[in-house]
Design a protein around this motif. Structure first.
Motif, PDB file in Angstrom:
ATOM      1  N   SER A 135       0.852  -1.192   0.000  1.00 46.27           N
ATOM      2  CA  SER A 135       0.000   0.000   0.000  1.00 46.27           C
ATOM      3  C   SER A 135       0.891   1.247   0.000  1.00 46.27           C
ATOM      4  CB  SER A 135      -0.901   0.009   1.226  1.00 46.27           C
ATOM      5  OG  SER A 135      -0.123   0.170   2.408  1.00 46.27           O
ATOM      6  N   LYS A 136       0.272   2.395  -0.181  1.00 47.05           N
ATOM      7  CA  LYS A 136       1.030   3.652  -0.188  1.00 47.05           C
ATOM      8  C   LYS A 136       1.752   3.860   1.137  1.00 47.05           C
ATOM      9  CE  LYS A 136       0.560   8.610  -1.045  1.00 47.05           C
ATOM     10  NZ  LYS A 136      -0.393   9.710  -1.404  1.00 47.05           N
ATOM     11  N   THR A 146       5.877   3.833   1.954  1.00 45.88           N
ATOM     12  CA  THR A 146       6.528   4.923   2.681  1.00 45.88           C
ATOM     13  C   THR A 146       7.328   4.378   3.858  1.00 45.88           C
ATOM     14  OG1 THR A 146       4.787   6.492   2.065  1.00 45.88           O
ATOM     15  CG2 THR A 146       6.131   7.052   3.979  1.00 45.88           C
ATOM     16  N   GLU A 147       6.737   3.422   4.576  1.00 40.90           N
ATOM     17  CA  GLU A 147       7.424   2.828   5.721  1.00 40.90           C
ATOM     18  C   GLU A 147       8.655   2.041   5.281  1.00 40.90           C
ATOM     19  OE1 GLU A 147       6.642  -0.189   9.519  1.00 40.90           O
ATOM     20  OE2 GLU A 147       5.105   0.051   7.969  1.00 40.90           O
ATOM     21  N   LEU A 148       8.515   1.250   4.228  1.00 46.56           N
ATOM     22  CA  LEU A 148       9.641   0.461   3.735  1.00 46.56           C
ATOM     23  C   LEU A 148      10.819   1.357   3.382  1.00 46.56           C
ATOM     24  CD1 LEU A 148      10.852  -2.250   2.631  1.00 46.56           C
ATOM     25  CD2 LEU A 148       9.853  -1.619   0.420  1.00 46.56           C
ATOM     26  N   LEU A 149      10.565   2.399   2.620  1.00 49.34           N
ATOM     27  CA  LEU A 149      11.646   3.297   2.211  1.00 49.34           C
ATOM     28  C   LEU A 149      12.263   4.006   3.411  1.00 49.34           C
ATOM     29  CD1 LEU A 149      10.051   4.820  -1.030  1.00 49.34           C
ATOM     30  CD2 LEU A 149      11.791   3.034  -0.869  1.00 49.34           C
ATOM     31  N   ASP A 151       7.571  -1.133  -9.868  1.00 49.76           N
ATOM     32  CA  ASP A 151       7.564   0.208  -9.265  1.00 49.76           C
ATOM     33  C   ASP A 151       8.246   0.204  -7.909  1.00 49.76           C
ATOM     34  OD1 ASP A 151       6.499   3.052  -9.083  1.00 49.76           O
ATOM     35  OD2 ASP A 151       5.558   2.165  -7.304  1.00 49.76           O
ATOM     36  N   GLU A 152       7.998  -0.830  -7.105  1.00 54.40           N
ATOM     37  CA  GLU A 152       8.646  -0.926  -5.793  1.00 54.40           C
ATOM     38  C   GLU A 152      10.161  -1.008  -5.950  1.00 54.40           C
ATOM     39  OE1 GLU A 152       8.947  -4.127  -2.077  1.00 54.40           O
ATOM     40  OE2 GLU A 152       7.138  -4.087  -3.329  1.00 54.40           O
TER      41      GLU A 152
END
Length: 581
Positions: A210-211, A215-218, A247-248
């Protein structure tokens, strides 16, 4: 223009080097003893212990021609590197006839999971015995830190080789602090693993992030790099990396580019037909597609890519190596920053689930009990076996990861099937279903041949490594002899010069990771030093004896402390440090 005198000087230097390698340095030692060339270093104290490595061939990691001379270690640093004699109050080691080189850097390692284990010298000392002083770890998307705080999946992140291992940290900074507390046998340059960071958030959920999850992963990956990780590793053939969308992957690559660090990649495929891709018997070989994917990623994002352990699983894949190297050369000529690494063996460590296709892994463990899915999988694996020249005879269990199955450690799947009265396919599925996160640990064979090893060793964009996951059971021979065998092949097969071989395993690796204080023999740098006999250095492992120590590695220093002496490794030395980015 070269003058007659300059030409004579070059020829004299080359003759001296050749004589050294063949006969030792008696003549050159007498030359260096001339009073006009003599320098003196004195006044060593107990707190600044000095060790002089005397009259060896200094191969400094730059690729420059070796020069007979002396290296002085003071404390943890190199104090002097000189062709002139050095007088010193301290220990002197006569290196006549030997090579003095920087400590070897294992540019692709998984020792981040082993270094925190108290004791276990039997798992760490073999690397010291072959001259390795620094590990670049956290590869294949399988990192050891950079996790979601208080993740409910934390216990599942352990790869399963060491059940007693407790991950008592979340962040890279906390992991580094733990290492400093327990002590380290070697230096560590660490990467943050995209796969384990992602798994700490949502385990192996195959659906797109999810969006907020993206954000958390990055943010977690960036925090780890800010705390000293040298980059990010991808494991696109493993769960959950196999589920990452294009995309990821691009967003991760752009983050690494922004931080000006390195992206290492275990690609989607290392064989002409691989379960990571849609099953098709013809068309572009899958390993070629996988390499092209990473070249395109580097081109689009500008990220520096280290394409991990380029290999060619199965005899039918071997013929694709020329095509892959041509792709690599074209990309480099275009200005794309991509390099590769290799080891000199025909086998390598991985988990048994690597043979399972993406569609099958998308619904585990349920698919292990789904008759329709099992039948489809059996047919696909049979077709791949026929096409690749790779099958159950080539999958050797190193650690089954289950108490009922560990009795078969060391055997091939076909042998185990015969003992159990099952088919090899049934055996493989049983081992995968019953074992840990990656399934049973295995050695896969037929990864390459000598023609491929020769070509990779010679390639200017190729670095050297072990990729060895040490275990209590069957050992990967690379943990014992990778660097000695690379030197042995360089010498006996005349593939590359001594200086080029040393550079690939020291200075070039340091430059690739941008390690600032090691990889070279230079005043002021960390005193990581390996002394070896180029005439006798030899890997002694065999197809049946995987754990034989090498010949010819004479002495090893890590941060100025001698950890190998008189053929023995001090497994309690704890001379290593965390090398932060």
């Amino acid at each position: 223009m070269t003058t007659e005198r300059e030409a004579e000087t070059v020829e004299t230097r080359q003759t001296t080097r050749r004589s050294f390698l063949k006969l030792g340095t008696k003549a050159s030692g007498a030359l260096l003893a001339h009073p006009l060339l003599k320098s003196t270093v004195t006044g060593a104290s107990r707190s600044d212990r000095r060790t002089l490595l005397k009259n060896g061939l200094i191969v400094d990691g730059t690729g420059a021609e070796g020069v007979v001379g002396n290296v002085l270690i003071k404390g943890t640093k190199i104090e002097a590197v000189s062709p002139k004699p050095i007088d010193v109050d301290g220990e002197t080691i006569d290196c006549t006839g030997k090579v003095i080189a920087p400590g070897f850097i294992d540019v692709h390692s998984h020792m981040d999971w082993v270094l925190p284990l108290p004791g276990h010298a039997e798992l760490k000392s073999p690397f010291s015995a072959q001259g390795c002083t620094t590990f670049v770890a956290g590869n294949c998307g399988n990192g050891i830190a950079g996790f979601r705080k208080n993740s409910k999946h934390k216990k599942r992140l352990n790869p399963g080789l060491f059940p007693e291992f407790d991950i008592a940290w979340d962040t890279m900074a906390e992991y580094f602090a733990h290492l400093r507390k327990v002590g380290m046998s070697h230096n560590l340059v660490n990467l943050v693993g995209h796969g384990t960071t992602r798994a700490s958030m949502r385990w192996h959920d195959p659906s797109p992030l999810s969006k907020s999850e993206m954000t958390e992963l990055l943010a977690l990956l960036e925090q780890a790099m800010d705390e000293g990780a040298y980059g990010v590793s991808l494991g696109l053939q493993y769960s959950p990396g196999i589920f990452a969308t294009p995309d990821e992957i691009k967003r991760v690559a752009r983050l690494v580019r922004k931080k000006d660090k390195l992206l290492t990649v275990h690609a989607r495929a290392y064989s002409a037909m691989d379960p990571s891709y849609e099953f098709k018997p013809f068309g572009t070989p899958h390993n070629v597609l996988a390499l092209q994917e990473m070249i395109d990623l580097a081109r689009e994002t500008g990220v520096r890519v280290q394409y991990s352990h380029l290999m060619f699983a199965g005899t039918m894949s071997h013929a694709t190596y020329g095509r892959c190297l041509a792709l690599l050369d074209k990309a480099i000529a275009e200005g794309i920053d991509i390099m590769i690494d290799t080891y000199p063996y025909h086998c390598g460590n991985t988990g048994i689930t690597v043979v399972l296709p993406k569609w099958f892994r998308e619904d585990l463990p349920a698919n292990y009990h789904n008759l329709k899915a099992i039948k489809r999988l059996e047919a696909e694996l049979a077709a791949m076996t026929a096409v690749l020249g790779f099958g159950y005879d080539d999958i050797q269990i190193t650690h089954a990861g289950h108490p009922d199955l560990n009795q078969y450690n060391g055997l091939f799947l076909s042998q185990i099937a015969k003992k159990r009265g099952t088919t090899p396919f049934e055996t493989a599925i049983d081992f995968a279903a019953k074992s840990s996160r990656r399934g049973s640990w295995v050695l896969l064979h037929k990864y390459s041949n000598m023609e491929i090893i020769d070509a990779l060793m010679r390639h200017p964009a190729c670095l050297f490594m072990t990729d060895a996951v040490p275990a209590k059971w069957l050992r990967n021979p690379a943990a014992y002899g990778s660097f000695p065998l690379l030197l042995q092949y360089a010498r006996d097969r005349k593939l590359i010069s001594l200086e080029q071989a040393v550079r690939k395993m020291t200075g070039a690796s340091a430059e690739r990771l941008r390690i600032k204080d090691r990889g070279f023999l230079k005043k002021g740098l960390a005193a990581d030093v390996t002394v070896f006999d180029f005439k006798t250095v030899k890997d002694n492992t065999t197809l049946t004896d995987y754990d034989k120590p090498p010949t010819g590695i004479e002495a090893v220093f890590i941060n100025g402390k001698q950890v190998k002496k008189d053929g023995k490794v001090d497994g309690s030395a704890n001379a290593g440090v965390v090398v932060r980015s």
